[in-house]
Design a protein around this motif. Sequence first.
Motif, PDB file in Angstrom:
ATOM      1  N   TYR A 171     -30.076  -8.870  41.841  1.00 45.63           N
ATOM      2  CA  TYR A 171     -29.167  -8.928  42.991  1.00 45.63           C
ATOM      3  C   TYR A 171     -29.210  -7.621  43.757  1.00 45.63           C
ATOM      4  N   ASP A 172     -29.319  -7.737  45.078  1.00 45.60           N
ATOM      5  CA  ASP A 172     -29.297  -6.551  45.926  1.00 45.60           C
ATOM      6  C   ASP A 172     -28.764  -6.953  47.298  1.00 45.60           C
ATOM      7  N   VAL A 173     -28.408  -5.963  48.085  1.00 44.26           N
ATOM      8  CA  VAL A 173     -27.881  -6.224  49.424  1.00 44.26           C
ATOM      9  C   VAL A 173     -28.665  -5.420  50.451  1.00 44.26           C
ATOM     10  N   THR A 174     -28.601  -5.882  51.678  1.00 50.03           N
ATOM     11  CA  THR A 174     -29.154  -5.154  52.812  1.00 50.03           C
ATOM     12  C   THR A 174     -28.243  -5.389  54.003  1.00 50.03           C
ATOM     13  N   SER A 175     -28.580  -4.786  55.128  1.00 50.02           N
ATOM     14  CA  SER A 175     -27.796  -4.984  56.347  1.00 50.02           C
ATOM     15  C   SER A 175     -28.732  -5.377  57.468  1.00 50.02           C
ATOM     16  N   VAL A 202     -23.737  -7.696  56.429  1.00 55.31           N
ATOM     17  CA  VAL A 202     -24.285  -7.365  55.113  1.00 55.31           C
ATOM     18  C   VAL A 202     -24.776  -8.655  54.475  1.00 55.31           C
ATOM     19  N   GLY A 204     -26.375 -10.408  50.982  1.00 54.91           N
ATOM     20  CA  GLY A 204     -26.606 -10.303  49.543  1.00 54.91           C
ATOM     21  C   GLY A 204     -27.547 -11.402  49.081  1.00 54.91           C
ATOM     22  N   ASP A 225     -20.876  -2.539  48.914  1.00 51.27           N
ATOM     23  CA  ASP A 225     -21.803  -3.249  48.025  1.00 51.27           C
ATOM     24  C   ASP A 225     -21.137  -3.779  46.757  1.00 51.27           C
ATOM     25  N   THR A 228     -19.254  -7.194  46.623  1.00 49.65           N
ATOM     26  CA  THR A 228     -19.971  -8.464  46.778  1.00 49.65           C
ATOM     27  C   THR A 228     -20.357  -9.078  45.435  1.00 49.65           C
ATOM     28  N   GLN A 232     -21.180 -13.300  43.491  1.00 48.50           N
ATOM     29  CA  GLN A 232     -22.397 -13.711  42.793  1.00 48.50           C
ATOM     30  C   GLN A 232     -22.066 -14.258  41.408  1.00 48.50           C
TER      31      GLN A 232
END
Length: 476
Positions: A171-175, A202, A204, A225, A228, A232
């Motif tokens: 699991y990771d996030v970005t924008s 954002v 995820g 972050d 979030t 999940q």
Amino acid sequence: MFIAHIPNRNSKPTILLRESYREGGKVKTRTIANLTKWPPERLAAMERLCKGEFDGWSGEDMVSGEIFGVLFALKFLADQAGITRVLGAAPESKLSLFLILARIAHGGSRLSAVRWAGQHAVGDVLGLGEFDEDDLYAALDWLAGQQERIERELYQAHVARHGKPPALVLYDVTSSYFEGESNELAEYGYNRDGKKGKLQIVIGLLTAEDGDPLAVRVFEGNTADPSTVAGQIKILKEQFGIAEVVMVGDRGMIKAKGKEALSAEGFRYITALTDAQVRTLLKQGVLQPDLFDTHLCEVEHDGKRLVVRRNDTVRVREERRRADKLKQLQEKVGERNAFVAKSSRASAEKGLAALQRWVKSHKLGKFVTLTMEERVILCAIDEVAKEEDGLLDGCYILETDVPKGLMDAATVDGRYRDLQKVERNFRTIKTTFLEIRPIFVRKAKRTKAHVFVAMLALKITRQFGAGLRKGFGTVG
């Protein structure tokens, strides 16, 4: 010349291309070619040619027909990935499939996709009639309402393909930033694209161990972050029905509340500590500096395993980068002092202020001090502080509650580095194939559906890459 159809009693008629000629005052015919195996459309064209329908045609008004191959190939991949099946037979499902395929082959807005569709065989390949951008927006609304069902069915297909549920998820996030100002989810926040002053959302992304996308969620642009992670856990537990899994999250992603929530559901985690957390442990004596002299080791603290990893390549690179910055700084100081010495009107104070800003922006302030004496800028380097600043170069510490019997230190490190698969997915979504930006929607529901379209398109590109690797051993 003419086309002759010769009937056969027990088989298809023979089709011959013939011509007439005179011999000894009599009209005779001879066969030039047997066209029996020609497709009907080619035979029809030949008959028109023989009848003279193309006489006088210069070819200037020749036009190209609809492009067939692009959508056909992409739909074939979508069928292989199971996306066509899970979209179902609803009228909106065909438009949704078009949106997914167009995201790969075209990108752009819904309006531009309608124009693009006019050049491609959407009717023959997808069974679509005429449609406009309003129909595509309606398909986005439908897709938003179907997202959880589609994700669940794709997850079930993933389990069936691998024979068991995933033991580990990434699991990771970005924008993603906006140029406009009217999106319902757009907020100012930490921008990973380096676009300061831009509103953003954002994103995820949850994937299986091999990087296969399982679910995607969109949050307001100022969402932190760690906050979030709870969503999940809900996806894993309620939507997918997973009873036991290890979640891998990036540095600072899984914090105290996230760890508690994972533990409450019987899940385990692997994450990395921030530099600040590592330095705190060093001050407390939990970690010793000599631990960083080995490539891989681990210690236990508060019932958790701390895996210490050193990458010599990164350490050398950081040392060289720091040395290069110091060399640049000293050159700049020398140039500024020379300039001030030559010009009595030059402001030494402004030069000092500019260099201090440069030191701050290049993160040298912990061990570099700039002062001025009699219009001369002096640069002092604290070697002890410099050594302390470089202590963690190429080093990181992983924290996990996975027992040693299930994963040794090397496996924990390898699973953490698998997060690069999620980062690679983000690069595909935001650049290269899919180009999720710019986002031409305003409503929150449609923004989420737009990102979901990109995730489904990502699954198709991964299917394409898998086919290339299987056939040629490479994707490049």
